[in-house]
Scaffold this motif. Structure first.
Motif, PDB file in Angstrom:
ATOM      1  N   ILE A  25      43.549  49.809  29.869  1.00  0.00           N
ATOM      2  CA  ILE A  25      44.639  49.659  28.876  1.00  0.00           C
ATOM      3  C   ILE A  25      44.867  48.526  29.810  1.00  0.00           C
ATOM      4  N   LEU A  26      44.893  48.474  30.889  1.00  0.00           N
ATOM      5  CA  LEU A  26      45.281  47.231  31.698  1.00  0.00           C
ATOM      6  C   LEU A  26      43.805  46.358  31.842  1.00  0.00           C
ATOM      7  N   CYS A  27      42.727  46.630  32.094  1.00  0.00           N
ATOM      8  CA  CYS A  27      41.167  46.183  31.881  1.00  0.00           C
ATOM      9  C   CYS A  27      41.284  45.547  30.625  1.00  0.00           C
ATOM     10  N   PHE A  28      41.369  45.636  29.521  1.00  0.00           N
ATOM     11  CA  PHE A  28      41.856  45.034  28.160  1.00  0.00           C
ATOM     12  C   PHE A  28      42.624  44.616  27.856  1.00  0.00           C
ATOM     13  N   ALA A  29      44.016  44.552  28.396  1.00  0.00           N
ATOM     14  CA  ALA A  29      45.114  43.668  28.263  1.00  0.00           C
ATOM     15  C   ALA A  29      44.804  42.880  29.008  1.00  0.00           C
ATOM     16  N   ILE A  30      44.488  42.497  30.118  1.00  0.00           N
ATOM     17  CA  ILE A  30      44.230  41.462  31.363  1.00  0.00           C
ATOM     18  C   ILE A  30      43.354  40.715  30.937  1.00  0.00           C
ATOM     19  N   GLY A  31      42.059  41.368  30.837  1.00  0.00           N
ATOM     20  CA  GLY A  31      40.626  40.991  30.226  1.00  0.00           C
ATOM     21  C   GLY A  31      40.482  39.455  29.177  1.00  0.00           C
ATOM     22  N   ILE A  42      36.285  33.019  35.883  1.00  0.00           N
ATOM     23  CA  ILE A  42      37.599  34.356  35.293  1.00  0.00           C
ATOM     24  C   ILE A  42      37.173  34.272  34.534  1.00  0.00           C
ATOM     25  N   ILE A  43      36.577  33.687  33.258  1.00  0.00           N
ATOM     26  CA  ILE A  43      36.163  33.979  32.210  1.00  0.00           C
ATOM     27  C   ILE A  43      34.988  35.419  32.608  1.00  0.00           C
ATOM     28  N   ILE A  44      33.872  35.116  33.259  1.00  0.00           N
ATOM     29  CA  ILE A  44      33.206  35.812  33.708  1.00  0.00           C
ATOM     30  C   ILE A  44      33.964  37.431  34.260  1.00  0.00           C
ATOM     31  N   PHE A  45      34.844  37.454  35.286  1.00  0.00           N
ATOM     32  CA  PHE A  45      34.629  38.847  35.353  1.00  0.00           C
ATOM     33  C   PHE A  45      35.591  39.072  34.554  1.00  0.00           C
ATOM     34  N   CYS A  46      36.674  38.106  33.081  1.00  0.00           N
ATOM     35  CA  CYS A  46      37.028  39.154  32.209  1.00  0.00           C
ATOM     36  C   CYS A  46      36.321  39.739  31.334  1.00  0.00           C
ATOM     37  N   ALA A  47      34.938  39.432  31.184  1.00  0.00           N
ATOM     38  CA  ALA A  47      34.459  40.079  30.112  1.00  0.00           C
ATOM     39  C   ALA A  47      34.048  41.760  31.641  1.00  0.00           C
ATOM     40  N   LEU A  48      33.762  41.179  32.392  1.00  0.00           N
ATOM     41  CA  LEU A  48      33.250  42.312  33.029  1.00  0.00           C
ATOM     42  C   LEU A  48      34.725  43.396  32.965  1.00  0.00           C
ATOM     43  N   ALA A  49      35.723  42.695  32.960  1.00  0.00           N
ATOM     44  CA  ALA A  49      36.729  43.700  32.820  1.00  0.00           C
ATOM     45  C   ALA A  49      37.370  44.719  31.269  1.00  0.00           C
ATOM     46  N   LEU A  50      36.838  43.432  30.443  1.00  0.00           N
ATOM     47  CA  LEU A  50      36.497  44.395  29.178  1.00  0.00           C
ATOM     48  C   LEU A  50      35.513  45.799  28.642  1.00  0.00           C
ATOM     49  N   VAL A  90      31.826  55.566  39.922  1.00  0.00           N
ATOM     50  CA  VAL A  90      31.949  54.561  38.888  1.00  0.00           C
ATOM     51  C   VAL A  90      33.359  53.296  39.234  1.00  0.00           C
ATOM     52  N   TYR A  91      34.170  53.959  39.370  1.00  0.00           N
ATOM     53  CA  TYR A  91      35.438  53.410  39.580  1.00  0.00           C
ATOM     54  C   TYR A  91      35.214  52.786  40.936  1.00  0.00           C
ATOM     55  N   ALA A  92      34.999  53.621  41.993  1.00  0.00           N
ATOM     56  CA  ALA A  92      34.607  52.712  42.632  1.00  0.00           C
ATOM     57  C   ALA A  92      34.165  50.882  42.547  1.00  0.00           C
ATOM     58  N   ALA A  93      33.287  50.695  42.535  1.00  0.00           N
ATOM     59  CA  ALA A  93      31.649  49.953  42.119  1.00  0.00           C
ATOM     60  C   ALA A  93      33.174  49.287  40.632  1.00  0.00           C
ATOM     61  N   MET A  94      33.811  49.883  39.967  1.00  0.00           N
ATOM     62  CA  MET A  94      34.381  48.370  38.894  1.00  0.00           C
ATOM     63  C   MET A  94      35.048  48.238  39.384  1.00  0.00           C
ATOM     64  N   ALA A  95      36.196  49.130  40.540  1.00  0.00           N
ATOM     65  CA  ALA A  95      37.322  47.988  41.263  1.00  0.00           C
ATOM     66  C   ALA A  95      36.839  46.938  42.839  1.00  0.00           C
ATOM     67  N   VAL A  96      35.564  47.569  42.792  1.00  0.00           N
ATOM     68  CA  VAL A  96      35.114  46.280  43.544  1.00  0.00           C
ATOM     69  C   VAL A  96      34.898  44.526  43.182  1.00  0.00           C
ATOM     70  N   VAL A  97      34.367  44.831  41.184  1.00  0.00           N
ATOM     71  CA  VAL A  97      34.174  43.535  40.864  1.00  0.00           C
ATOM     72  C   VAL A  97      34.877  43.254  40.521  1.00  0.00           C
ATOM     73  N   GLN A  98      36.229  44.158  40.441  1.00  0.00           N
ATOM     74  CA  GLN A  98      37.721  43.194  40.042  1.00  0.00           C
ATOM     75  C   GLN A  98      38.304  42.556  41.770  1.00  0.00           C
ATOM     76  N   TRP A  99      38.067  42.952  42.568  1.00  0.00           N
ATOM     77  CA  TRP A  99      38.737  42.804  43.254  1.00  0.00           C
ATOM     78  C   TRP A  99      37.817  41.089  44.323  1.00  0.00           C
ATOM     79  N   LEU A 100      36.614  41.413  44.069  1.00  0.00           N
ATOM     80  CA  LEU A 100      35.815  40.344  43.587  1.00  0.00           C
ATOM     81  C   LEU A 100      36.513  38.803  43.327  1.00  0.00           C
ATOM     82  N   SER A 101      36.893  39.495  41.529  1.00  0.00           N
ATOM     83  CA  SER A 101      37.405  37.938  41.213  1.00  0.00           C
ATOM     84  C   SER A 101      38.582  37.725  41.396  1.00  0.00           C
ATOM     85  N   MET A 102      38.801  37.797  42.442  1.00  0.00           N
ATOM     86  CA  MET A 102      39.634  37.396  43.455  1.00  0.00           C
ATOM     87  C   MET A 102      39.249  35.955  43.965  1.00  0.00           C
ATOM     88  N   ILE A 103      37.962  35.666  44.100  1.00  0.00           N
ATOM     89  CA  ILE A 103      36.849  34.391  45.056  1.00  0.00           C
ATOM     90  C   ILE A 103      37.390  33.749  44.198  1.00  0.00           C
TER      91      ILE A 103
END
Length: 149
Positions: A25-31, A42-50, A90-103
């Motif tokens: 729910i968070l990934c969808f809404a925040i994405g 940020i648009i790239i990381f939002c697409a990855l969150a979606l 799988v969740y750790a990989a998705m988390a790492v991608v979202q942590w990288l969104s802070m770059i």
């Protein structure tokens, strides 16, 4: 088994499954919300969150694999994510991608990273404690998906 009884079992895979739903729910809404910042990074990381939100939906609600028209390759890939270790990975990989969104910039995508990390930790704890994966009946686990054939 009611939701309260499911949480009382102290099985970390149940906690992980419900945290996964919150993460979805968070990934969808925040994405969707952060995509309007108009920063290409940020648009790239939002697409990855979606994309992550839809992957999580199929991982956590197995009933959808039976009723949604998806490809055989996608179904086989999602079915491979059945053990607690695989889910934690799988969740750790998705988390790492979202942590990288802070770059590129600090946005609310960090909430996705935090919840995805908590979900990975819950599944990892379930795996380390040798707890069998138990799907929530509320989300279509424990035989509900097999009844619809």
């Amino acid at each position: 088994m009611t939701l309260k009884e499911e949480f009382a079992t102290r099985n970390f895979s149940i906690y992980g499954q419900w945290l996964g739903i919150l993460s979805m729910i968070l990934c969808f809404a925040i994405g969707i919300a952060d995509i309007f910042l108009f920063n290409i990074g940020i648009i790239i990381f939002c697409a990855l969150a979606l994309a992550s939100s839809f992957i999580i939906l199929f991982i956590e609600v197995p009933l959808l694999l039976r009723i949604c028209p998806t490809s055989a390759t996608f179904d086989a890939t999602i079915r491979k994510v059945s053990t607690n270790y695989m889910r934690a990975g799988v969740y750790a990989a998705m988390a790492v991608v979202q942590w990288l969104s802070m770059i590129p910039a600090r946005t609310s995508l960090i909430a996705c990273a935090v919840f995805l990390s908590f979900t990975a930790i819950c599944y990892l704890l379930a795996a380390v404690k040798h707890q069998a994966f138990v799907g929530s009946k509320t989300l279509g686990g424990q035989g509900v998906a097999q009844m619809i054939v």
